[in-house]
Motif scaffolding. Sequence first.
Motif, PDB file in Angstrom:
ATOM      1  N   GLY A 235      -8.464 -26.187  20.312  1.00 52.22           N
ATOM      2  CA  GLY A 235      -9.645 -27.129  20.445  1.00 52.22           C
ATOM      3  C   GLY A 235      -9.487 -28.222  19.289  1.00 52.22           C
TER       4      GLY A 235
ATOM      5  N   ASN B   1     -13.582 -24.671  18.077  1.00 51.09           N
ATOM      6  CA  ASN B   1     -14.147 -26.116  18.841  1.00 51.09           C
ATOM      7  C   ASN B   1     -15.771 -25.953  18.801  1.00 51.09           C
ATOM      8  OD1 ASN B   1     -12.506 -27.959  19.774  1.00 51.09           O
ATOM      9  ND2 ASN B   1     -13.379 -27.819  21.982  1.00 51.09           N
TER      10      ASN B   1
ATOM     11  N   ASN C 242     -14.791 -31.570  23.215  1.00 50.92           N
ATOM     12  CA  ASN C 242     -14.168 -30.473  23.787  1.00 50.92           C
ATOM     13  C   ASN C 242     -12.721 -30.755  24.290  1.00 50.92           C
ATOM     14  OD1 ASN C 242     -13.884 -27.640  24.187  1.00 50.92           O
ATOM     15  ND2 ASN C 242     -14.938 -27.754  26.053  1.00 50.92           N
TER      16      ASN C 242
END
Length: 387
Positions: free
Chosen positions: A162, A217, A286
């Motif tokens: 991420g 993330n 994201n």
Amino acid sequence: MPSPLFISFGIAFFLRNPNLLSRYHWLLDSLSHYKYWFKQQCAKTVEGRQVQTAPCLRNPKFLLFTTSLCLSLVVSACTPTDSQSLQSDRPVTNTSSNQSAENKTIRIGYQKYGTLNILKAQGSLEQRLKPQGIAVQWVQFPAGPQLLEALNAGSIDYGHTGEAPPIFAQAAGAPLVYIAHEPPNPKGEAILVAKDSPIQNVASLKGKKVALNKASNVHFFLVQALAAAGLKYSDIKPVFLPPAEARAAFEQGSVDAWAIWDPFFTAAQRATGARVLTNAENLAANREFYLAAKPFADKHGSRIKVILEETQKVDDWAKANPTEVAKLLSPQLGIDVPTLIEVSQRRPYGVQPMQPEVVAYQQQVADTFFKLGLLPKKLEVKQVAQQ
């Protein structure tokens, strides 16, 4: 206590042996629930907080059980099997030197869910590279930070994470380069609370324990969610745990909330009835990034081109076939088909090249962590972004 030299040797041994590294992460994953059970069994309450009690740890029956469990898991993790999934993780080469074997093998790190999982399951990349005598070795990791640790150690060539892990890896001096990314997926991560929790919004997290995977993330997402609710990062008590341990802590009530991504997010919500305080919409993009070790990228641009082409083919197929994706990945991930259908239908697909606006977004992520004191120095993301 083991000497620092012995510990360092052990860590280096695992990082330099990708097959062992993959099974080592599996072992940690398996021990997570036992770890929290042990803590609960060996704890007592003192002035409103739990502390570990030494008599429990000295109990011969307890030590015997713990030792037996660990040994059985270690043997299971290190014993070769005939399963197809483990066979596919082994490089196939007829070369006689390690250098030749490395030149003929692409070592790809992957996580619990993503396009690379589908690419691995379909086997199309192996078929594409077979005429060139190039094999593919797949190594699974519990999360992005661990994957990039392996890339930094030189034990994998390519992988996906991420937004946050590459920032921390760059700060640590990892020789990485951004290659491409998938579209934003803000609905694919969320902050969860138990279904009967009194916490009704993000602002109510003040003073609460929030589990998250450090440098992942959701770390950036959590910071953004707190800011939007008028809170500072210092207003909460972060509890850094990988997904398996975090779920165990969440289910046992050891933490008040959990910031987590798919498929762990959807799986936990469906299994426990957990409530979503917020997802990442209007807070964090994201994105899933594809990254390579810079020496590999500099030397093998043609191989990266093949990987991206096959990844795009898989993306096109997955976008049109969410049910088939779920059926394909369910045995590999150990997650039920209905959960994976929901995850696949929510997720956008499509390999995209690095663009200036994406690099600027990553710079924002880096600047945010630097201001929080979580990075030792200010970074220039464009130095490692292949545009």
